[in-house]
Design a protein around this motif. Structure first.
Motif, PDB file in Angstrom:
ATOM      1  N   ASN A  18       0.610  -1.082   0.189  1.00  0.00           N
ATOM      2  CA  ASN A  18      -0.091  -0.178   0.297  1.00  0.00           C
ATOM      3  C   ASN A  18       1.036   1.397   0.186  1.00  0.00           C
ATOM      4  O   ASN A  18       0.847   1.960   0.499  1.00  0.00           O
ATOM      5  N   GLY A  19       1.797   0.994  -0.902  1.00  0.00           N
ATOM      6  CA  GLY A  19       2.654   2.314  -0.804  1.00  0.00           C
ATOM      7  C   GLY A  19       3.728   2.852   1.130  1.00  0.00           C
ATOM      8  O   GLY A  19       4.095   3.550   0.677  1.00  0.00           O
ATOM      9  N   VAL A  20       4.147   1.506   1.567  1.00  0.00           N
ATOM     10  CA  VAL A  20       4.594   1.903   2.736  1.00  0.00           C
ATOM     11  C   VAL A  20       5.367   1.041   1.899  1.00  0.00           C
ATOM     12  O   VAL A  20       6.154  -0.422   2.132  1.00  0.00           O
ATOM     13  N   HIS A  21       7.512   1.143   2.310  1.00  0.00           N
ATOM     14  CA  HIS A  21       8.310  -0.151   2.627  1.00  0.00           C
ATOM     15  C   HIS A  21       8.104  -0.909   3.701  1.00  0.00           C
ATOM     16  O   HIS A  21       7.773  -0.253   4.883  1.00  0.00           O
ATOM     17  N   ILE A  22       8.379  -1.932   3.387  1.00  0.00           N
ATOM     18  CA  ILE A  22       8.645  -2.890   4.606  1.00  0.00           C
ATOM     19  C   ILE A  22      10.240  -3.207   4.288  1.00  0.00           C
ATOM     20  O   ILE A  22      10.745  -3.557   3.324  1.00  0.00           O
ATOM     21  N   GLU A  23      10.793  -3.093   5.333  1.00  0.00           N
ATOM     22  CA  GLU A  23      12.103  -3.152   5.982  1.00  0.00           C
ATOM     23  C   GLU A  23      11.704  -4.406   7.228  1.00  0.00           C
ATOM     24  O   GLU A  23      10.944  -4.835   7.223  1.00  0.00           O
ATOM     25  N   THR A  24      13.137  -5.127   6.319  1.00  0.00           N
ATOM     26  CA  THR A  24      13.087  -6.394   7.670  1.00  0.00           C
ATOM     27  C   THR A  24      14.309  -6.546   8.140  1.00  0.00           C
ATOM     28  O   THR A  24      15.268  -5.608   7.038  1.00  0.00           O
ATOM     29  N   ARG A  25      14.999  -6.962   9.306  1.00  0.00           N
ATOM     30  CA  ARG A  25      16.053  -7.279   9.363  1.00  0.00           C
ATOM     31  C   ARG A  25      16.247  -8.859  10.010  1.00  0.00           C
ATOM     32  O   ARG A  25      15.225  -9.385  10.748  1.00  0.00           O
ATOM     33  N   TRP A  26      17.753  -8.916  10.103  1.00  0.00           N
ATOM     34  CA  TRP A  26      18.190 -10.576  10.780  1.00  0.00           C
ATOM     35  C   TRP A  26      18.172 -10.467  12.013  1.00  0.00           C
ATOM     36  O   TRP A  26      19.094  -9.007  12.637  1.00  0.00           O
ATOM     37  N   THR A  27      17.724 -10.765  13.107  1.00  0.00           N
ATOM     38  CA  THR A  27      17.293 -10.989  14.276  1.00  0.00           C
ATOM     39  C   THR A  27      17.999 -11.866  15.145  1.00  0.00           C
ATOM     40  O   THR A  27      18.074 -13.551  15.051  1.00  0.00           O
ATOM     41  N   ILE A  28      19.137 -12.042  15.734  1.00  0.00           N
ATOM     42  CA  ILE A  28      20.162 -12.736  16.890  1.00  0.00           C
ATOM     43  C   ILE A  28      18.836 -13.715  18.215  1.00  0.00           C
ATOM     44  O   ILE A  28      18.622 -12.625  19.167  1.00  0.00           O
ATOM     45  N   ARG A  29      18.543 -15.066  17.680  1.00  0.00           N
ATOM     46  CA  ARG A  29      18.054 -14.809  19.126  1.00  0.00           C
ATOM     47  C   ARG A  29      18.351 -16.036  19.768  1.00  0.00           C
ATOM     48  O   ARG A  29      19.051 -17.027  19.294  1.00  0.00           O
ATOM     49  N   LEU A  30      18.481 -16.206  21.254  1.00  0.00           N
ATOM     50  CA  LEU A  30      19.178 -16.937  22.342  1.00  0.00           C
ATOM     51  C   LEU A  30      18.693 -17.979  22.658  1.00  0.00           C
ATOM     52  O   LEU A  30      17.700 -17.176  23.043  1.00  0.00           O
ATOM     53  N   ALA A  31      18.714 -19.242  22.690  1.00  0.00           N
ATOM     54  CA  ALA A  31      17.790 -20.372  23.121  1.00  0.00           C
ATOM     55  C   ALA A  31      18.901 -20.548  24.486  1.00  0.00           C
ATOM     56  O   ALA A  31      19.924 -21.195  23.763  1.00  0.00           O
ATOM     57  N   TYR A  32      18.561 -20.770  25.697  1.00  0.00           N
ATOM     58  CA  TYR A  32      19.047 -21.668  26.575  1.00  0.00           C
ATOM     59  C   TYR A  32      18.635 -23.735  26.031  1.00  0.00           C
ATOM     60  O   TYR A  32      17.230 -23.726  26.109  1.00  0.00           O
ATOM     61  N   CYS A  33      20.072 -24.277  25.908  1.00  0.00           N
ATOM     62  CA  CYS A  33      20.035 -25.415  25.843  1.00  0.00           C
ATOM     63  C   CYS A  33      19.903 -26.008  27.316  1.00  0.00           C
ATOM     64  O   CYS A  33      19.108 -27.381  27.342  1.00  0.00           O
ATOM     65  N   ASP A  34      21.389 -26.255  27.458  1.00  0.00           N
ATOM     66  CA  ASP A  34      21.192 -26.599  28.794  1.00  0.00           C
ATOM     67  C   ASP A  34      22.216 -26.401  29.105  1.00  0.00           C
ATOM     68  O   ASP A  34      23.144 -25.730  29.164  1.00  0.00           O
ATOM     69  N   THR A  35      23.131 -26.861  30.394  1.00  0.00           N
ATOM     70  CA  THR A  35      24.199 -26.588  31.567  1.00  0.00           C
ATOM     71  C   THR A  35      25.075 -27.795  31.492  1.00  0.00           C
ATOM     72  O   THR A  35      24.100 -28.745  32.471  1.00  0.00           O
ATOM     73  N   LEU A  36      26.118 -27.104  32.183  1.00  0.00           N
ATOM     74  CA  LEU A  36      27.183 -28.348  32.876  1.00  0.00           C
ATOM     75  C   LEU A  36      27.176 -27.814  34.065  1.00  0.00           C
ATOM     76  O   LEU A  36      27.334 -26.899  34.539  1.00  0.00           O
ATOM     77  N   PRO A  37      26.518 -28.721  35.736  1.00  0.00           N
ATOM     78  CA  PRO A  37      26.630 -27.672  36.724  1.00  0.00           C
ATOM     79  C   PRO A  37      28.074 -27.743  36.853  1.00  0.00           C
ATOM     80  O   PRO A  37      29.043 -28.188  36.328  1.00  0.00           O
ATOM     81  N   GLY A  38      28.419 -26.509  37.969  1.00  0.00           N
ATOM     82  CA  GLY A  38      29.474 -25.773  38.436  1.00  0.00           C
ATOM     83  C   GLY A  38      28.972 -25.357  39.810  1.00  0.00           C
ATOM     84  O   GLY A  38      28.473 -23.817  39.664  1.00  0.00           O
ATOM     85  N   HIS A  39      29.557 -25.051  41.256  1.00  0.00           N
ATOM     86  CA  HIS A  39      29.912 -24.750  42.000  1.00  0.00           C
ATOM     87  C   HIS A  39      30.910 -23.160  42.437  1.00  0.00           C
ATOM     88  O   HIS A  39      30.900 -21.829  43.027  1.00  0.00           O
ATOM     89  N   GLY A  40      32.225 -23.047  41.686  1.00  0.00           N
ATOM     90  CA  GLY A  40      33.103 -22.426  41.425  1.00  0.00           C
ATOM     91  C   GLY A  40      33.634 -22.583  42.932  1.00  0.00           C
ATOM     92  O   GLY A  40      33.977 -23.968  43.681  1.00  0.00           O
ATOM     93  N   PRO A  41      34.650 -21.680  42.972  1.00  0.00           N
ATOM     94  CA  PRO A  41      36.083 -21.808  43.712  1.00  0.00           C
ATOM     95  C   PRO A  41      35.024 -21.709  45.376  1.00  0.00           C
ATOM     96  O   PRO A  41      34.393 -21.158  45.618  1.00  0.00           O
ATOM     97  N   ILE A  42      35.523 -22.394  46.136  1.00  0.00           N
ATOM     98  CA  ILE A  42      35.296 -22.354  47.952  1.00  0.00           C
ATOM     99  C   ILE A  42      36.214 -21.840  48.506  1.00  0.00           C
ATOM    100  O   ILE A  42      37.411 -21.861  48.562  1.00  0.00           O
ATOM    101  N   THR A  43      36.219 -20.597  48.831  1.00  0.00           N
ATOM    102  CA  THR A  43      37.006 -19.793  49.585  1.00  0.00           C
ATOM    103  C   THR A  43      36.903 -20.242  51.396  1.00  0.00           C
ATOM    104  O   THR A  43      37.407 -20.024  52.713  1.00  0.00           O
TER     105      THR A  43
END
Length: 1445
Positions: free
Chosen positions: A515-540
């Motif tokens: 309808n006479g209006v320009h349609i612009e598109t863009r490529w967007t990065i989406r991040l999705a959580y899959c899995d995790t390796l557990p870890g608690h870090g250093p013990i002080t």
């Protein structure tokens, strides 16, 4: 003093990682059975991670996503907002990611696949891993794994299908090179780099040298050429102080890019030396060994610390990470600066790139979770700090920069044709996770973020196309020159699996008009959580606290873990905690309990029992000959007895698809109705002759297996159409008089068990049709999820056989099951005869008590074989597939059919033998013996534990429970190895799951307290070596102390604040001139009083902004406020930092925990507070504290003070002593004081009260940086144990009779042991031994490590220590260790002051316990025989020393 050091908790987190195609599963998909269909799962690649000395191997699997229920789909449809973006992409304001790993919760689309980790192997190697990478020898070959270790060692590894584990190809050592013999070599950090084309690898050595290992890409037997050491000084004397180096891709010869500093500098010398970093490219011609310099780039920022090569698909070039900027180097060696903050242009003269823009300097931070003063809410300019950051490309145009705070920033490269970047944009933050240690790109769209301070997530990166509204685009400043658009309100948090959408878009493109209006598109990065390796870090720090579980108090080890916003408390138990829900004395069941699920509710007196579809069958040994009950739940939720039988029950289970009950008695088999009434009774008779009693049975609808006391076998099958059972013909199994000592059924739902031809490897036809399984019955036809059924039998001679049902076709046989070999493979033998012997066969130590093939794990049910031997050994094997092609290469076969599997040993556990001698005859125990000696029986189970809020959980675990005198839980998760956790009860006679009271996580146990209904405590992680739970606090804690009287925890929070210097008029000396230039930060502390009941803070005390805590102790001091004259107080030692020009000061605080009137305001009653009683300033930092005989001992600088707490108001000095340089540790024992110093090692001092005096008894003359010093007791001796900054344990003896001690003036160092990591805290606990005539108390030391590990040091009596030391030598020399490493080299301490290492005082428990128990039994007997003992004695020694506390 002799001791054994063992690891309780392994190092946590991921320090190094690499992706590769290591296993054959990465070359072809694997079939995975679904509830509705059979789909293909794909192994994307393998991921190998390492932390300290722990190496773990995973599969990254892409599996079919589970279909949502009808209710979930309806909720998603209702939650879908109006006016969403094109292709159902997320709209503005959406923040909740789909928990299944893809898409968004608003989109009514089921994700087709999910990506998960799957654990394969774990090894505790005898070396410290310093790097790893993959070696590729072509697309058709599997990749090899290259690992570097401390002390300049490189190991080349590959996957072995024969052992289902990694095997060592070669090991290359450079520890004797001239560079490694220099005095500063131990402080050197090695770097491992591999050429992208796998032509060679380089290892950085001290003094600017490289160890080069060339590889042969031709298919030779030896995949590598002789290695050599390249001294870079031979190329140019200017190459010094190497910072980093990488290989460049896409070049004819291997080419190095080396980042180095010929002239080093620092911030205070920028006026004299600035931009001292240089980047050279060096080509390596390995054939002629010439190394021309290709290019040189000078005058780079002095604070550069990392180098990353850009692949040709991304445009070629290099990225240099600096503390305040990123430098982009193109193909023409032009360097351009991309500033990250205002400091970048102040510390370097490198010009800012004309094509570089940055959105990080002016974006609002409202959407980003604030982590302290560094990130604040509101329109405040953000200063990005890149120290400790990592960078990795996620596609050809985008790289992710992850800072030390875990914030992810996109770095976009815009290209104008070709591969040359025309614009580089530093985008706004899009996500947050734990501080990164390594970034690994997996496949095309996955990124693994390894961390040593918290969990390591796997995220999926998806690029989608969406429409851009012109008005919104203009409002966001999206003009033609912009190429990054960030949804400012959309931030993402990867912690605990919670992630939110983030958007990083390319330049909008004009796609068309509407309808006479320009349609612009863009490529967007989406991040999705899959899995995790557990870890608690250093013990002080760590401390023991008392916590109440049910009606009893138990000790928990509380540790402060994590860094920054990932910090909190991790609590450990030495058994799996459970909570008793109710007592069940009416049920009984001392000899067995079985829950029977039914399709319809049983009736009692004609009335349904409260709609509960199930009953409980229990049996007792008394009164003779036994008593069995059938019970259910009444309308009042109480157990009711529906039926009784005056015979003992051997086993029971549901039958005929849950419409009946099968009860196996000692002499018959009964079919019962749901109400307990008898429908059929089959006497176990041989004609008119009575058979021996039934001692064991196993039931799997429609089959029943019984084993009698004479080891004969009985097999029955149910006919569902008649509702009856009958004997099954066993003629195909050979002579019916054959003996069997163990057997069980197995139902396979994975599809791994398929009948193949042993000759060709092709599927065979059973019952007239092609079969991939053995079962063909009405039960299988009516239940599509039933799977296939198999029969396992063990003969007395140690042969295990697998028979396909129902035709009883032998498909697997192995004669070595009782020797516990590492691999149990098919021998392709026919059925082995096992006739009765005359005289009757005597029981042997290696006889099999029980064998069970069941599933272990979570949703992915992996079959495991559990073997329990008579000598107390428990072995767990995993079923692994064998490719059909491998069957053709096997030797001649005597059998026509087989299953393409083998069993790989994953874990061995020693329970200890209960027999008196190896020839004890198996006989029926008496009634008294049956009660006193509970049977060791393996019980497979399936449970879904409840959440902490009481709601049903979503995770279902498959495990095994072992009853008996040492009850155990055998469990596994998808990302961890098999865990064996002790049960909280001393004895368990019977076990069963019991969902009869409304929870799928309930268990029914007959313990030493009688029958009880219990459940697991919620929120506990069963995947760690000890059951643990994490309490997130959002900040790290440096010190912990537990107050016994109030049962409260005093913790010191470690915070960050801006540092400023002031003049005499209290005015700031320097103020930032612009918003992008920040103040430096420093550590500050706050004291918190925390209740373990809800982990909320009751009270606190804030120290000055430039004051931080060095020591926190609960001390007993003399006081007049109590009748006893003593009371416990909280003592705190601090440091006040005042800048570089002024000396630091310190202070000593004395707090008291007082009870106050309760606060009626919600949410909690505040009944305790911290009351400051005294603050004593000091001229130096107070670094250590302890109490001795009612006095306070504190350190200040180079002095030790003993002070009295006068009138509960002030500290009054009574004695002092000049000691070393910097006191790090104080420990007291009666009137003895142990002082640890950072330079002067350890001192033993005596405190005298009349007159007050501190007298030095002995000290160590060595220059050792002591971190902890403690007393240890055992075997009628006392010793002194210290640990230094490198984790080296030293045992000292105070022995005036030794001539070398100069009449006791010097402490004698008896042993040194390298513990691989710094241990900032040590706790002494009492060790309970079974001997009642102990002359001296026994103790055990527990250490926590900065790598997240927990270890212990246990005294060993002299005779046992000699045996274990000899065994350690045998294991070192005669066992092939992972990567070909030498265990002795890891634990040996290099001491220039001694002629030979002191290695004979501490035994390596990781080597002795880990390696010895995993050996086959024959190999164990051989090794122990060579040292003059036997395996049983060694096992008793190790079992007596095993345990956490």
């Amino acid at each position: 003093m002799r001791a054994l050091r063992q690891e309780i908790i392994s190092p946590s987190g991921v320090e190094y990682a690499t992706r590769l195609n290591l296993t054959p599963s990465t070359r072809h998909p694997q079939s995975v059975s679904s509830s509705s269909t059979s789909k293909e799962s794909r192994v994307i690649s393998n991921l190998v991670v390492a932390r300290s000395n722990v190496l773990r191997i995973y599969e990254v699997r892409e599996e079919p996503a589970p279909l949502p229920s009808y209710e979930e789909a309806a909720q998603r449809m209702q939650a879908r907002p109006m006016g969403s973006h094109k292709d159902t992409e997320a709209v503005e304001g959406e923040v909740q990611m789909d928990g299944e790993g893809e898409g968004f919760s608003s989109a009514n689309i089921v994700a087709p696949t999910v990506t998960r980790f799957r654990f394969l192997r774990e090894h505790h190697v005898h070396g410290i891993v310093t790097g790893m990478d993959r070696i590729s020898f072509g697309e058709t070959e599997l990749d090899k794994l290259l690992i570097s270790f401390k002390d300049a060692k490189i190991a080349l590894m590959e996957w072995s299908e024969a052992t289902h584990d990694i095997s060592t190809i070669s090991i290359h050592t450079y520890e004797r090179s001239p560079q490694m013999l220099s005095p500063d070599a131990p402080r050197h950090t090695t770097l491992l780099r591999v050429d992208p084309a796998s032509r060679c690898a380089a290892l950085l050595l001290p003094h600017d040298a490289l160890a080069i290992l060339p590889f042969n890409q031709s298919q030779d037997l030896i995949p590598y050429s002789p290695s050599f050491v390249l001294d870079l000084h031979d190329i140019s004397h200017e190459i010094r102080n190497i910072i980093d180096f990488v290989f460049l891709p896409g070049l004819i010869h291997p080419t190095l890019a080396i980042l180095f500093q010929t002239q080093q500098t620092w911030t205070g010398r920028l006026k004299e030396y600035k931009d001292t970093t240089r980047l050279w490219r060096i080509s390596m011609d390995l054939s002629s060994q010439t190394y021309p310099i290709v290019s040189r780039i000078e005058n780079l920022p002095y604070d550069a610390f990392s180098l990353l090569s850009i692949s040709p698909s991304s445009g070629d070039g290099l990225l240099i990470l600096a503390s305040n900027s990123i430098v982009f180097v193109d193909q023409q060696s032009h360097a351009a600066l991309i500033p990250a903050n205002g400091w970048a242009t102040r510390v370097t003269e490198l010009p800012v790139a004309s094509f570089a823009t940055s959105n990080v300097l002016t974006i609002p931070q409202a959407g980003l979770d604030a982590g302290g003063d560094a990130l604040m809410n509101g329109e405040i300019p953000h200063v990005l700090e890149l120290e400790g950051s990592k960078v990795e490309f996620v596609d050809d145009n985008t790289a992710f920069v992850v800072t030390s705070e875990g914030v992810i920033y996109p770095l976009e490269f815009q290209k104008d044709g070709g591969r040359v970047a025309s614009k580089v944009v530093f985008g706004a933050p899009i996500a947050r996770t734990a501080a990164p240690s390594v970034l690994v790109r997996i496949g095309e769209n996955h990124l693994f973020l390894g961390s040593t301070t918290g969990p390591s997530p796997l995220i999926k990166i998806v690029k989608v196309e969406e429409e851009v509204v012109p008005e919104v685009s203009k409002a966001n400043g999206l003009e033609n020159g912009d190429n990054v658009v960030v949804e400012k309100e959309a931030a993402m948090d990867l912690d605990d699996g919670e992630m939110h959408p983030s958007t990083v878009a390319d330049k909008p493109q004009l796609n068309g008009t509407t309808n006479g209006v320009h349609i612009e598109t863009r490529w967007t990065i989406r991040l999705a959580y899959c899995d995790t390796l557990p870890g608690h870090g250093p013990i002080t720090d760590m401390t023991f606290i008392l916590n109440q579980y049910g009606d009893r108090n138990v000790a928990e080890l509380m540790t402060s873990t994590g860094v920054g916003r990932t910090g909190g408390f991790t609590l450990y138990q030495n058994f799996l905690p459970t909570r008793v829900k109710r007592k069940m004395h009416a049920i009984g069941g001392s000899k067995g309990i079985w829950h029977i699920p039914l399709r319809q509710a049983p009736k009692f007196n004609g009335v349904a029992t409260n709609g509960n579809h199930g009953v409980i069958i229990s049996t007792d040994a008394t009164p003779t000959p036994g008593l069995s009950r059938v019970a259910s739940r009444s309308a009042r939720n109480d157990p009711i007895i529906m039926n009784r039988t005056t015979k003992a029950t051997v086993g029971a289970a549901s039958f005929f698809q849950g419409t009946a009950i099968v009860q196996v008695l000692i002499d018959s088999i009964r079919v019962l109705s749901p109400d307990g009434s008898e429908r059929q009774n089959i006497k176990d008779m041989d004609g008119n002759n009575v058979r021996p009693k039934i001692r064991a049975c196993h039931i799997s609808d429609p089959f029943i297996l019984i084993i009698r006391e004479d080891d004969t076998l009985g097999l029955f099958i149910g006919e569902a159409e008649r509702g009856k059972i009958r004997r099954k013909d066993m003629s195909t199994m050979g002579d019916k008089s054959s003996r069997y000592i163990a057997g069980s059924f197995f139902t396979d739902k994975t599809g791994m068990f398929s009948v193949l031809s042993a000759q060709s490897g092709e599927p065979v036809q059973l019952n007239g049709k092609e079969k991939t399984a053995g079962t063909s019955s009405i039960e299988a036809a009516t239940d599509t999820d039933r799977g296939t059924q198999w029969l396992l039998l063990c003969r007395p001679q140690g042969v295990m056989e697998i028979w396909a049902l129902p035709k009883l076709t032998l498909v697997f046989s192995t004669p070595i099951i009782s020797t516990l070999q590492s691999i149990l493979a098919d021998s392709f033998d026919i059925a082995a005869p096992s006739p009765p012997q005359d005289p009757p066969r005597q029981a042997q130590e290696i006889d099999i008590e029980q064998v069970v093939l069941t599933s272990l794990g979570e949703s992915d049910q992996r079959p495991h074989l559990c073997i329990l031997l008579r000598n107390g050994y428990l072995a767990i094997y995993e079923v692994v597939p064998i490719p059909a092609s491998a069957l053709r290469d096997m030797p001649s076969r005597h059998r026509d059919t087989c299953v393409p599997i083998q069993f790989s040993k994953m874990r061995t556990y020693a329970l200890g033998s209960r027999t008196l001698n190896g020839t004890e005859k198996r006989a029926a125990p008496s009634v008294v013996e049956a009660i006193r000696k509970p049977s060791r029986i393996l019980h497979p189970f399936k449970t879904t534990p409840r959440l902490s809020n009481g709601e049903p959980g979503s995770v279902t675990y498959h495990g095994v429970f072992l009853t008996g005198d040492i009850p155990l839980w055998i469990l596994a998760t998808e990302t961890t190895a098999i865990r064996i956790h002790p049960c909280g009860n001393n004895v368990v006679h019977a076990f069963s799951t019991c969902p009869l009271w409304g929870s799928q996580g309930d268990f029914l146990l007959y313990t030493d307290e009688g029958p009880v209904l219990l459940e697991w405590m919620p929120e506990f992680d069963i995947g760690t070596e000890l059951p643990s739970r994490f309490v997130p606090q959002g900040k790290a804690y440096s010190h912990l102390s537990y107050d016994v009287q109030s049962s409260l925890v005093v913790a010191v929070a470690s915070l960050k604040t801006r540092f400023q210097m002031f003049d005499e008029e209290a005015k700031a000396i320097w103020e930032p001139e612009e918003p992008t230039v920040s103040d430096p930060t420093q550590e500050c502390s706050a004291l918190e009083l925390i209740s373990p009941d809800g982990w909320y803070t009751l009270d606190g005390y804030e120290f000055a902004w430039n004051e931080f805590v060095n020591a926190l102790e609960t001390v007993t001091l003399e006081t007049l406020s109590t009748e006893a004259g003593e009371k416990e107080f909280i003592a705190v030692g601090t440091t006040l930092y005042r800048g570089e020009d002024l000396a630091v000061k310190g202070a000593t605080y004395i707090f008291e925990i007082v009870q106050v009137v309760g606060d009626t305001e919600p949410p909690h009653d505040r009944r305790f507070k911290l009351k400051l009683l005294c603050r004593d300033e000091a001229k130096g930092p107070v670094t250590a504290l302890c109490g001795i005989n009612g006095y306070l001992v504190s350190s200040m600088g180079q002095k030790i003070f003993v002070r009295a707490f006068e009138l509960d108001e002030r500290l009054v000095g009574v004695a002092f002593l000049d000691v070393g340089v910097y006191v790090t540790s104080l420990r007291s024992l009666k009137n003895l004081l142990l002082i640890g110093d950072a330079v002067r090692s350890v001192w033993l001092v005596a405190f005298q009260e009349d007159p007050f005096k501190l007298a030095v008894l002995a000290k160590d003359l060595g220059a050792v940086c002591t971190m902890t010093a403690d007393f240890i007791f055992g075997d009628e001796e006392m010793g002194i144990v210290t640990s230094d900054e490198e984790g080296v344990l030293r045992i000292y003896a105070y022995d005036p009779s030794d001539l070398e001690s100069r009449s006791g003036m010097y402490l004698m160092c008896r042993s040194e042991f390298h513990g691989q990591s710094e241990t900032p805290r040590c706790i002494t606990v009492a060790r309970r031994t079974k001997e009642l005539d102990m002359i001296t108390p026994q103790s055990r030391l527990i250490y926590c490590g900065t790598d997240g590990s927990i270890s212990s040091l246990t005294p060993v009596e002299a005779e046992g220590f000699q045996r274990l030391q000899l065994l350690q030598g045998q294991l070192t020399r005669n066992v092939q260790h992972v990567a070909g490493l030498n265990p002795k080299a890891l634990r040996t301490v290099r001491n220039e002051g001694r002629s030979k290492p002191l290695t004979r005082g501490i035994v390596d428990g990781g080597l002795v316990m880990g390696s010895f128990w995993e050996l086959p039994l024959a190999r164990q007997a051989e090794m122990t025989r060579q040292i003059g003992t036997d395996a049983r004695t060694i096992v008793e020694d190790l079992c007596g020393l095993e345990g956490s506390w």
